[in-house]
Design an enzyme around this catalytic site. Structure first.
Site, PDB file in Angstrom:
ATOM      1  CG  LEU A 196      -2.055  -1.031   1.208  1.00 57.89           C
ATOM      2  CD1 LEU A 196      -2.643  -1.192   2.597  1.00 57.89           C
ATOM      3  CD2 LEU A 196      -3.136  -0.631   0.219  1.00 57.89           C
ATOM      4  CG  MET A 197       2.958   2.277   3.456  1.00 61.02           C
ATOM      5  SD  MET A 197       4.008   1.821   4.849  1.00 61.02           S
ATOM      6  CE  MET A 197       5.074   3.276   4.958  1.00 61.02           C
ATOM      7  CG  ASP A 279       1.407  15.844   3.060  1.00 66.78           C
ATOM      8  OD1 ASP A 279       0.765  16.847   2.691  1.00 66.78           O
ATOM      9  OD2 ASP A 279       2.137  15.808   4.065  1.00 66.78           O
ATOM     10  CB  SER A 284       2.214  25.035   3.953  1.00 64.12           C
ATOM     11  OG  SER A 284       1.381  25.963   4.627  1.00 64.12           O
ATOM     12  CE  LYS A 286       4.763  16.903   2.677  1.00 62.67           C
ATOM     13  NZ  LYS A 286       5.567  17.034   3.906  1.00 62.67           N
ATOM     14  CD  GLU A 358      -0.663  16.348   6.194  1.00 65.04           C
ATOM     15  OE1 GLU A 358      -0.319  15.157   6.129  1.00 65.04           O
ATOM     16  OE2 GLU A 358       0.161  17.271   6.289  1.00 65.04           O
ATOM     17  NE  ARG A 360       0.702  18.453  13.478  1.00 63.50           N
ATOM     18  CZ  ARG A 360       1.922  18.908  13.738  1.00 63.50           C
ATOM     19  NH1 ARG A 360       2.073  19.879  14.624  1.00 63.50           N
ATOM     20  NH2 ARG A 360       2.973  18.417  13.133  1.00 63.50           N
TER      21      ARG A 360
END
Length: 511
Positions: A196-197, A279, A284, A286, A358, A360
């Site tokens: 999956l990762m 992500d 903001s 990356k 994000e 958290r």
């Protein structure tokens, strides 16, 4: 005798003459992995299985090991051809010292780790020779041997035209087949998380993630709920929705219930995993370098869901609930802007000063929802902060917890699996930094954004927990593997799936 045997090997005479010592075609032929321990002084100490094999070929293996060089050290291996008609090639692997046991300094069972690494090395050697059926020496710990074999052979090549040889592994001999089977299931669980990762983000969207987990569940005692955006809105998960807002992919809240305990009233163990399937950082944004690795920012959800799947496959007598808020964090005209204020499920407002913090936010709402199940304990898992990678690197998962009991259970499990954890501070010092916010109840990056980032992130999550047994596992440092874990190939690691499963198994025994 030894020199005479060596000359015959070099000249191609005697038993070696029947098999080519070049690169033979091993398709549909078996290979064998055998272990040897280091012996005080010179020589080798064969495992029980290796000793039996040696006797079946009149001591030829011992003679070859004696004349082929110095003692086989831990992690090293040697290949021999033509020793046995059923096994055209035999990989002999070094296991280190016998009965090394638990090492307090390293916080793991050295014997188990040595077996995993050695068996993995031997299986890969045979895979490179395109051997597709390998029998493996249990090396005195069949579960660890199975984990080393299955973890070591995994590679993500689903999207490649040329794939690695698929290898079937089985235990050599009949000792501890139960331990072997258990090790296979543990390793397959971690490999599910790795799959999956590792998969690209256009293949593992929130919806695709949930569908894959659903396909992997074969136990009737597992119920799966795939909650829609509408349900998320009804639950008033404003923090979660604020992260998903910038993407065209709809968010999804995945919920798994495994009822394995014979006591239906037993409080469940709750596992919560961060599920950001890509992500970008949102507004903001990356840096572009290495942003592709952020396809694995759902590593928390991957390990949590894989752990539930594995627990069900093992039929552990425990009740488990797995929660995975799934979404993408993308920049767009709809995306949350730095400085925006959002409201979480428990009514607390959050000033979002950095949209790249994000994870958290989505965990906050998932933790609030998880409290409705009155769990025995809560463990959330997330690739949460780069600061965690800076602090511990890939050596261990950072654990922040309000419970000494829960820490002890997690630590005990990690010693067995070799996938270590390390306790981090959860001081009020950090809480003050996230509660001192100009516009809202909380600030998502804290007062001093460049200091103690992993600790302030944990302090933020604590604001959404009221239970006495909660732990936050920051797995950012262990997300991927270069060469640090010898029985994992380079790529996404799937850590700490086996530790979570072992932890659940330990709780099942204590019930």
């Amino acid at each position: 005798m030894a020199m005479l045997l060596f000359r015959r090997i070099l000249s191609g005479r005697n038993y070696c003459r029947r098999f080519s010592t070049s690169h033979p075609d091993f398709n549909d032929r078996k290979g064998l992995v055998l272990g040897v321990f280091e012996k005080e002084g010179e020589g080798h100490h064969l495992t029980e299985a290796a000793e039996g094999f040696d006797q079946s070929i009149c001591g030829k293996l011992s003679e070859l090991l004696e004349i082929s060089g110095p003692s086989l050290k831990k992690g090293k291996s040697r290949l021999f051809y033509g020793l046995h008609e059923d096994f055209p090639c035999v990989a002999v692997v070094g296991l280190g010292k016998a009965n090394a046991g638990v090492c307090g300094a390293e916080n793991w069972d050295t014997s188990k780790e040595n077996i995993r690494a050695a068996v993995s090395s031997g299986c890969r050697l045979l895979q490179d020779l395109e051997v597709n059926h390998v029998e493996v020496d249990g090396c005195g710990d069949a579960q660890s041997a199975a984990e080393g074999a299955v973890l070591g052979l995994f590679s993500y090549d689903q999207l490649k035209t040329k794939k690695k040889t698929k290898v079937i592994t089985q235990l050599h001999g009949s000792t501890d087949s139960t331990g072997w089977a258990k090790g296979v299931v543990y390793a397959e669980g971690q490999n599910l998380a790795r799959l999956l990762m590792e998969a690209p983000a256009n293949h593992i969207t929130p919806t695709a993630f949930a569908n894959i987990i659903e396909e992997k569940i074969s136990n009737a005692q597992v119920t799966i709920y795939k909650r829609s955006k509408r349900w998320i809105e009804q639950q008033q998960m404003g923090a979660f929705l604020s992260v998903a807002r910038g993407s065209e992919e709809p968010p999804l809240f995945l919920e798994l219930h495994y009822n394995g305990s014979p006591d239906s009233t037993q409080p469940p163990l709750l596992l919560v995993g961060k599920g950001v399937t890509f992500d970008s950082g949102g507004i903001s944004l990356k840096p572009s370098a290495s942003m592709d690795a952020m396809r694995a920012d759902m590593g928390g959800a991957a390990t949590v869901c894989a752990s539930v799947v594995t627990a069900a496959a093992l039929e552990l007598p425990v009740n488990l609930i797995g929660l995975a808020p799934l979404c993408e964090n993308m920049p767009s005209g709809k995306a949350t802007k730095p400085g925006d204020v959002v409201k979480a499920k428990n009514g607390k407002t959050v000033q979002v000063d950095n949209t790249d913090a994000e994870g958290r936010l989505i965990l906050a709402d998932a933790l609030c929802y998880g409290h409705t199940f009155n769990p025995r304990a809560v463990v959330n898992v997330a690739t949460l902060t780069g600061a965690m990678d800076v602090a511990l690197g890939s050596a261990a998962t950072g654990v922040f917890t309000n419970s000494d009991w829960l820490w002890e259970q997690l630590h005990k499990a990690s010693v067995v699996t070799g996938d270590r954890v390390w306790r981090m501070p959860l001081f009020q010092h950090y809480t003050k930094q996230v509660t001192d916010s100009q516009l809202a109840d909380l600030n998502n990056i804290g007062k001093y954004s460049k200091s103690g980032g992993a600790c302030t992130a944990a302090a933020f999550l604590r604001e959404f927990v009221t239970l006495p047994h909660w732990a936050h596992l920051d797995i950012a440092g262990v997300m991927s593997n270069k060469d640090e874990v010898p029985y994992l190939r380079k790529g996404m690691s799937g850590r700490p799936t086996r530790t979570l499963v072992e932890f659940a198994a330990g709780l099942a025994k204590s019930c």
